[in-house]
Design an enzyme around this catalytic site. Structure first.
Site, mmCIF file in Angstrom:
data_model
loop_
_atom_site.group_PDB
_atom_site.id
_atom_site.type_symbol
_atom_site.label_atom_id
_atom_site.label_comp_id
_atom_site.label_asym_id
_atom_site.label_seq_id
_atom_site.Cartn_x
_atom_site.Cartn_y
_atom_site.Cartn_z
ATOM 1 C CB CYS A 1 30.222 36.354 41.256
ATOM 2 S SG CYS A 1 31.711 35.388 41.637
ATOM 3 N NE ARG B 1 39.224 44.810 36.116
ATOM 4 C CZ ARG B 1 39.349 44.369 34.927
ATOM 5 N NH1 ARG B 1 40.176 43.577 34.483
ATOM 6 N NH2 ARG B 1 38.651 44.822 34.082
HETATM 7 C C1 LIG Z 1 39.147 41.485 42.904
HETATM 8 C C2 LIG Z 1 38.033 41.697 42.259
HETATM 9 C C3 LIG Z 1 36.651 41.316 43.243
HETATM 10 C C4 LIG Z 1 35.472 41.282 42.687
HETATM 11 N N1 LIG Z 1 34.453 41.141 43.495
HETATM 12 C C5 LIG Z 1 33.072 41.524 43.218
HETATM 13 C C6 LIG Z 1 32.096 41.377 44.146
HETATM 14 O O1 LIG Z 1 32.162 41.189 45.306
HETATM 15 N N2 LIG Z 1 30.886 41.636 43.376
HETATM 16 C C7 LIG Z 1 30.600 41.973 42.343
HETATM 17 O O2 LIG Z 1 29.560 42.117 41.743
HETATM 18 N N3 LIG Z 1 31.555 42.053 41.328
HETATM 19 C C8 LIG Z 1 33.067 41.791 41.980
HETATM 20 N N4 LIG Z 1 34.015 42.156 41.129
HETATM 21 C C9 LIG Z 1 33.798 42.737 39.576
HETATM 22 C C10 LIG Z 1 33.808 44.236 39.645
HETATM 23 O O3 LIG Z 1 32.979 44.741 40.337
HETATM 24 C C11 LIG Z 1 33.876 44.590 38.115
HETATM 25 O O4 LIG Z 1 32.377 44.433 37.737
HETATM 26 C C12 LIG Z 1 34.779 44.185 37.261
HETATM 27 O O5 LIG Z 1 35.974 44.227 37.684
HETATM 28 C C13 LIG Z 1 34.728 45.170 36.002
HETATM 29 O O6 LIG Z 1 34.999 46.524 36.231
HETATM 30 P P1 LIG Z 1 36.475 47.021 35.756
HETATM 31 O O7 LIG Z 1 36.846 47.012 34.449
HETATM 32 O O8 LIG Z 1 36.132 48.640 36.355
HETATM 33 O O9 LIG Z 1 37.411 46.465 36.966
HETATM 34 C C14 LIG Z 1 35.219 41.804 41.423
HETATM 35 C C15 LIG Z 1 36.327 42.259 40.529
HETATM 36 C C16 LIG Z 1 37.829 42.190 41.016
HETATM 37 C C17 LIG Z 1 38.689 42.462 40.377
#
Ligand SMILES: Cc1cc2nc3c(=O)[nH]c(=O)nc-3n(C[C@H](O)[C@H](O)[C@H](O)COP(=O)(O)O)c2cc1C
Length: 350
Positions: free
Chosen positions: A104, A229
């Site tokens: 994070c 996302r």
């Molecule tokens: C709104 C939001 C909240 C997120 N919260 C977390 C979280 O609580 N823990 C975590 O490890 N990653 C969190 N992420 C990251 C996602 O798990 C992921 O690693 C990142 O969005 C990339 O993946 P994607 O391209 O499929 O979105 C968050 C991402 C978004 C957009």
């Protein structure tokens, strides 16, 4: 092959942890559409230690979750170990694994020494993982990024440290913490991590449909895929990815009316779970409606919704904008009846 490795081979399509988004209601809908493993939102180990009820409620399980992965964040080995053990006691057989957030990039998390900042302190990260591994019987996994500072790829070495500390798997998001969510995720780093460890690697970043899911798996050699996302307002993405991995044709995308029906159901499920959580539905509703005729007016209206009836009124309006003239009269009547049923009877919440 370890037990957890074979578990992941059978649970290759995973809904990512998303703070403020992937609550148990969203997770239920994603499971209905094929998500094979789900994660809680990230949960502060310190918050659990303080006995915060709000933090504790993040452990609530969806009725469809036979098992769920619980993600903790924190950097103190003793607190992390104690709270992981407490979570294990509370969740019993329903706990798939304890995942530790080391990815994070949010300022309020990093400034306390948690999340991605642990990538800058591999020795401390090692102690955290080792302490948690000793404290629980379930597998322990870690989610992190390509590296901390943009341009400095540390993930392959960091993964090695994490494996040495006893982790059973790692998830790699192919962006640096410094990038937040900008730019494209680099999938090359996922392949490099796969080569640097013997434990399974879950690939994450910019998987948006079945085709990209298949590509991530083929090009990186990762064991499983994690989607964040692309699932917002779109639980159907899991149907597509499952189909692509199984070599089936991807299903047709949902029609506008199907999207609205699902959004309506989501709102009713949210209200049934916790009436106070209904404001969370504002962004979810906007995601479901993205790109539909009438969406921009509806988005403004969602920002004033505070009861499920408020959402129903906006969905009713949107349905008029999105009448599907290719549907037969029977299909239209069935759809209208289902929506009336949701409005009248609500949804059951176990
Ligand atoms: C709104 C939001 C909240 C997120 N919260 C977390 C979280 O609580 N823990 C975590 O490890 N990653 C969190 N992420 C990251 C996602 O798990 C992921 O690693 C990142 O969005 C990339 O993946 P994607 O391209 O499929 O979105 C968050 C991402 C978004 C957009």
């Amino acid at each position: 092959m370890s037990d957890f490795s074979s578990f992941l081979h059978n649970h290759r399509v995973i809904l990512a942890p998303m703070a403020g988004v992937s609550d148990q209601v969203m997770r239920t809908l994603c499971i209905e559409h094929g998500a094979q493993l789900t994660y809680t939102e990230m949960i502060s180990a310190q918050g659990l230690a303080y006995g915060s009820q709000k933090t504790r409620s993040l452990l609530d399980r969806s009725p469809l979750e036979d098992v769920v992965a619980v993600q903790l964040f924190g950097h103190k080995p003793d607190v992390m170990a104690r709270e992981a053990a407490r979570v294990e006691d509370l969740m019993g057989d329903h706990l798939a694994c304890i995942d530790i957030n080391m990815g994070c990039p949010a300022h309020k998390v990093v400034k306390k020494g948690d999340g991605a900042s642990l990538m800058l302190r591999p020795d401390e990260a090692h102690s955290v993982v080792q302490s948690v591994v000793h404290a629980v019987d379930v597998p322990v996994t870690v989610k992190f990024r390509r590296g901390y500072a943009s341009g400095e790829e540390t993930a392959p070495c960091f993964a090695h440290v994490i494996e040495d500390a006893g982790a059973s798997a790692v998830t790699v998001h192919g962006r640096y913490a410094g990038q937040l969510y900008h730019g494209k995720a680099d999938w090359g780093v996922i392949g490099r991590v796969v080569k640097s460890v013997t434990i399974p690697v879950i690939g994450n970043g910019d998987i948006v449909d079945g085709k990209s899911g298949r590509q991530m798996m083929d090009t990186t050699g990762c064991t499983a895929l994690m989607i964040a996302r692309a699932s917002e307002g779109n639980p159907w993405v899991f149907d597509s990815i499952c189909a692509a991995l199984e070599g089936r044709d991807e299903p047709m995308p949902p029609t506008p009316l199907e999207r609205l029906e699902c959004a309506r159901r989501h709102a009713h499920m949210q209200a049934a779970y916790d009436p106070y959580s209904i404001v969370r539905m504002r962004k979810q509703a906007a995601w479901y409606c993205k790109g539909l005729p009438g969406a921009s007016v509806a988005r403004a209206a969602f920002n004033h919704c505070s009861t499920v009836d408020d959402y129903d009124a906006v969905f009713d309006e949107l349905e008029c904008y999105n009448v599907d003239y290719t549907m037969s009269q029977d299909e239209v009547l069935c759809c209208a009846q289902r929506c009336e049923d949701i409005k009248k009877e609500g949804v059951r919440h176990e």
